[in-house]
Design a protein around this motif. Sequence first.
Motif, PDB file in Angstrom:
ATOM      1  N   ASP A 169       0.868  -1.173   0.000  1.00 46.45           N
ATOM      2  CA  ASP A 169       0.000   0.000   0.000  1.00 46.45           C
ATOM      3  C   ASP A 169       0.906   1.224   0.000  1.00 46.45           C
ATOM      4  O   ASP A 169       1.660   1.444   0.959  1.00 46.45           O
ATOM      5  N   VAL A 170       0.841   2.006  -1.059  1.00 45.54           N
ATOM      6  CA  VAL A 170       1.789   3.092  -1.280  1.00 45.54           C
ATOM      7  C   VAL A 170       1.103   4.435  -1.094  1.00 45.54           C
ATOM      8  O   VAL A 170       0.026   4.674  -1.640  1.00 45.54           O
ATOM      9  N   VAL A 171       1.751   5.305  -0.327  1.00 46.92           N
ATOM     10  CA  VAL A 171       1.300   6.691  -0.195  1.00 46.92           C
ATOM     11  C   VAL A 171       2.391   7.600  -0.752  1.00 46.92           C
ATOM     12  O   VAL A 171       3.554   7.511  -0.346  1.00 46.92           O
ATOM     13  N   VAL A 172       2.012   8.452  -1.704  1.00 43.54           N
ATOM     14  CA  VAL A 172       2.916   9.418  -2.318  1.00 43.54           C
ATOM     15  C   VAL A 172       2.545  10.803  -1.809  1.00 43.54           C
ATOM     16  O   VAL A 172       1.368  11.173  -1.826  1.00 43.54           O
ATOM     17  N   LEU A 173       3.551  11.571  -1.361  1.00 39.63           N
ATOM     18  CA  LEU A 173       3.309  12.920  -0.865  1.00 39.63           C
ATOM     19  C   LEU A 173       3.790  13.931  -1.889  1.00 39.63           C
ATOM     20  O   LEU A 173       4.940  13.871  -2.336  1.00 39.63           O
ATOM     21  N   GLY A 174       2.930  14.894  -2.273  1.00 35.44           N
ATOM     22  CA  GLY A 174       3.339  15.958  -3.181  1.00 35.44           C
ATOM     23  C   GLY A 174       2.359  16.156  -4.314  1.00 35.44           C
ATOM     24  O   GLY A 174       1.446  15.354  -4.518  1.00 35.44           O
ATOM     25  N   GLY A 175       2.582  17.250  -5.078  1.00 32.44           N
ATOM     26  CA  GLY A 175       1.677  17.559  -6.175  1.00 32.44           C
ATOM     27  C   GLY A 175       2.386  18.051  -7.419  1.00 32.44           C
ATOM     28  O   GLY A 175       1.756  18.651  -8.297  1.00 32.44           O
ATOM     29  N   GLY A 176       3.719  17.772  -7.518  1.00 30.71           N
ATOM     30  CA  GLY A 176       4.481  18.173  -8.695  1.00 30.71           C
ATOM     31  C   GLY A 176       4.656  17.038  -9.675  1.00 30.71           C
ATOM     32  O   GLY A 176       4.050  15.962  -9.542  1.00 30.71           O
ATOM     33  N   ASP A 177       5.499  17.279 -10.668  1.00 32.83           N
ATOM     34  CA  ASP A 177       5.728  16.268 -11.707  1.00 32.83           C
ATOM     35  C   ASP A 177       6.199  14.945 -11.128  1.00 32.83           C
ATOM     36  O   ASP A 177       5.695  13.886 -11.502  1.00 32.83           O
ATOM     37  N   VAL A 178       7.187  15.011 -10.222  1.00 28.74           N
ATOM     38  CA  VAL A 178       7.755  13.773  -9.686  1.00 28.74           C
ATOM     39  C   VAL A 178       6.711  12.984  -8.914  1.00 28.74           C
ATOM     40  O   VAL A 178       6.610  11.763  -9.041  1.00 28.74           O
ATOM     41  N   ALA A 179       5.907  13.672  -8.096  1.00 29.29           N
ATOM     42  CA  ALA A 179       4.882  12.992  -7.308  1.00 29.29           C
ATOM     43  C   ALA A 179       3.885  12.271  -8.210  1.00 29.29           C
ATOM     44  O   ALA A 179       3.547  11.101  -7.992  1.00 29.29           O
ATOM     45  N   LEU A 180       3.402  12.960  -9.252  1.00 33.50           N
ATOM     46  CA  LEU A 180       2.433  12.330 -10.148  1.00 33.50           C
ATOM     47  C   LEU A 180       3.063  11.197 -10.949  1.00 33.50           C
ATOM     48  O   LEU A 180       2.443  10.139 -11.134  1.00 33.50           O
ATOM     49  N   ALA A 190       1.659  -1.801  -7.312  1.00 35.16           N
ATOM     50  CA  ALA A 190       1.263  -1.751  -5.909  1.00 35.16           C
ATOM     51  C   ALA A 190      -0.151  -2.266  -5.689  1.00 35.16           C
ATOM     52  O   ALA A 190      -0.994  -2.269  -6.599  1.00 35.16           O
ATOM     53  N   ALA A 191      -0.418  -2.701  -4.453  1.00 37.85           N
ATOM     54  CA  ALA A 191      -1.779  -3.127  -4.096  1.00 37.85           C
ATOM     55  C   ALA A 191      -2.720  -1.937  -4.086  1.00 37.85           C
ATOM     56  O   ALA A 191      -3.888  -2.045  -4.495  1.00 37.85           O
ATOM     57  N   SER A 192      -2.229  -0.801  -3.616  1.00 41.94           N
ATOM     58  CA  SER A 192      -3.018   0.432  -3.641  1.00 41.94           C
ATOM     59  C   SER A 192      -2.062   1.615  -3.699  1.00 41.94           C
ATOM     60  O   SER A 192      -0.918   1.526  -3.252  1.00 41.94           O
ATOM     61  N   VAL A 193      -2.537   2.727  -4.264  1.00 43.89           N
ATOM     62  CA  VAL A 193      -1.745   3.948  -4.354  1.00 43.89           C
ATOM     63  C   VAL A 193      -2.624   5.136  -3.976  1.00 43.89           C
ATOM     64  O   VAL A 193      -3.713   5.309  -4.536  1.00 43.89           O
ATOM     65  N   THR A 194      -2.152   5.939  -3.023  1.00 48.29           N
ATOM     66  CA  THR A 194      -2.857   7.157  -2.628  1.00 48.29           C
ATOM     67  C   THR A 194      -1.893   8.334  -2.716  1.00 48.29           C
ATOM     68  O   THR A 194      -0.788   8.278  -2.155  1.00 48.29           O
ATOM     69  N   LEU A 195      -2.292   9.357  -3.434  1.00 46.36           N
ATOM     70  CA  LEU A 195      -1.517  10.597  -3.503  1.00 46.36           C
ATOM     71  C   LEU A 195      -2.087  11.566  -2.481  1.00 46.36           C
ATOM     72  O   LEU A 195      -3.291  11.856  -2.500  1.00 46.36           O
ATOM     73  N   VAL A 196      -1.249  12.053  -1.588  1.00 52.06           N
ATOM     74  CA  VAL A 196      -1.658  13.028  -0.579  1.00 52.06           C
ATOM     75  C   VAL A 196      -1.131  14.390  -0.993  1.00 52.06           C
ATOM     76  O   VAL A 196       0.087  14.582  -1.149  1.00 52.06           O
ATOM     77  N   HIS A 197      -2.058  15.334  -1.172  1.00 52.95           N
ATOM     78  CA  HIS A 197      -1.680  16.690  -1.568  1.00 52.95           C
ATOM     79  C   HIS A 197      -2.630  17.659  -0.897  1.00 52.95           C
ATOM     80  O   HIS A 197      -3.798  17.337  -0.636  1.00 52.95           O
ATOM     81  N   ARG A 198      -2.126  18.864  -0.625  1.00 51.09           N
ATOM     82  CA  ARG A 198      -2.906  19.810   0.175  1.00 51.09           C
ATOM     83  C   ARG A 198      -4.124  20.358  -0.550  1.00 51.09           C
ATOM     84  O   ARG A 198      -5.019  20.924   0.090  1.00 51.09           O
ATOM     85  N   ARG A 199      -4.159  20.221  -1.865  1.00 49.29           N
ATOM     86  CA  ARG A 199      -5.330  20.719  -2.586  1.00 49.29           C
ATOM     87  C   ARG A 199      -5.537  19.893  -3.864  1.00 49.29           C
ATOM     88  O   ARG A 199      -4.650  19.168  -4.303  1.00 49.29           O
ATOM     89  N   ASP A 200      -6.709  20.048  -4.443  1.00 54.85           N
ATOM     90  CA  ASP A 200      -7.042  19.310  -5.672  1.00 54.85           C
ATOM     91  C   ASP A 200      -6.582  20.101  -6.891  1.00 54.85           C
ATOM     92  O   ASP A 200      -7.368  20.452  -7.777  1.00 54.85           O
ATOM     93  N   ASP A 201      -5.296  20.408  -6.906  1.00 57.75           N
ATOM     94  CA  ASP A 201      -4.687  21.178  -7.990  1.00 57.75           C
ATOM     95  C   ASP A 201      -3.207  20.832  -7.981  1.00 57.75           C
ATOM     96  O   ASP A 201      -2.615  20.680  -6.906  1.00 57.75           O
ATOM     97  N   PHE A 202      -2.601  20.715  -9.165  1.00 57.03           N
ATOM     98  CA  PHE A 202      -1.238  20.201  -9.230  1.00 57.03           C
ATOM     99  C   PHE A 202      -0.326  21.141 -10.010  1.00 57.03           C
ATOM    100  O   PHE A 202      -0.756  21.767 -10.984  1.00 57.03           O
ATOM    101  N   GLN A 203       0.929  21.199  -9.591  1.00 52.45           N
ATOM    102  CA  GLN A 203       1.958  21.933 -10.334  1.00 52.45           C
ATOM    103  C   GLN A 203       2.750  20.911 -11.141  1.00 52.45           C
ATOM    104  O   GLN A 203       3.884  20.571 -10.822  1.00 52.45           O
ATOM    105  N   ALA A 204       2.110  20.422 -12.189  1.00 40.54           N
ATOM    106  CA  ALA A 204       2.701  19.337 -12.976  1.00 40.54           C
ATOM    107  C   ALA A 204       2.289  19.493 -14.431  1.00 40.54           C
ATOM    108  O   ALA A 204       1.360  20.246 -14.765  1.00 40.54           O
TER     109      ALA A 204
END
Length: 354
Positions: A169-180, A190-204
């Motif tokens: 179970d993978v958690v990725v932190l961030g909202g830039g190119d590398v995170a996405l 992975a069995a599961s992937v969750t991206l954690v970011h402070r807002r629903d908007d990305f700098q990518a």
Amino acid sequence: MPPPEPGSAADVTAAEAFSADVVIVGAGPAGLFAVFQLGLYDLRCVVVDSLGHAGGQLAEYYPDKPIYDVPGHTVIGALELVGALQKQVAPFGPVYRFGERVDRIAARTAGGFEVDTDGGTKLTCRAVVLATGGGAFRPKRPEIDGLAGFEAGGSVMAVFDPTALAGHDVVVLGGGDVALERAIAAAEAAASVTLVHRRDDFQAAPALVVRFRTLVAEGRTRLAIGRPVGLEGVDGRLSGVLVRGLGVEQRVAATRLLPCLGTDLDRTGPAAWDLDASDGRIPVDPASFETRRPGIFAIGDGALYPGKLPLILCGFHEAALMAQAVRRRLQPRTRPILPYSSSSSDLQRKLGVR
């Protein structure tokens, strides 16, 4: 005759086993092209870089940057150039040590150098090439209590390896190119992937955003809006991440944590290596690119000499001249012949083109 200076070519016996002929510090364009130039003379290279991948500043700060002054290309993308350089050096089999920062470079009494990294790697070599650019990149660490224990336990990935995520179970932190990019790549195994970011908007890059949102719509990834405030687990083995956002706190299952929060630039390395460095820039002899310490060379944006230009093109030129100086130092008994890749059958065999 006086004994040779420690670290000099005359003090290095051919019978001794070294980790590499040359340790190159930095996997940006200059460092990668140095592998090619040295490989033409059968000099084996280990490349150490604090990032988890090749590319240096191009990959970290300017992945979408178009470059117009590389000979033979009207335009080439930054990551396209990095990929082409890695393909070019592949015939020489360089060994990469990503996610490690060089802490110590010491001359050996038996000749050559010892190079130690913060990852515990100890290398011995006959010469060192510093292609450190503006400094070493340090990944920004999330401010979460107890993170160090999970880093020590192996639950926090410093170097990205999608093949090691199978069943996790993978958690990725961030909202830039590398995170996405990593969230997308992790979804394949992975069995599961969750991206954690402070807002629903990305700098990518828009294409990455579209691909990620497609995976969310298909249920293959999740987006948790908020910031990580806690970690759960036992004995360094992660089991969950607590995320606070939108007025609520939720627990996200996690056995692997991938922080992708950008990097800071650390210029302290060269200052600790007794090279008269100033603000990360190292004085060199422009005829050989050797530093004040015999056997240690510097090229690229971290090298300083009269007329220096901070261009990728200049880094390639410096790598070629440096390789000749290293060859003369490490192969003093060979004839000083400059082979041309277009006509040398020996070079073409090394490159796998004949």
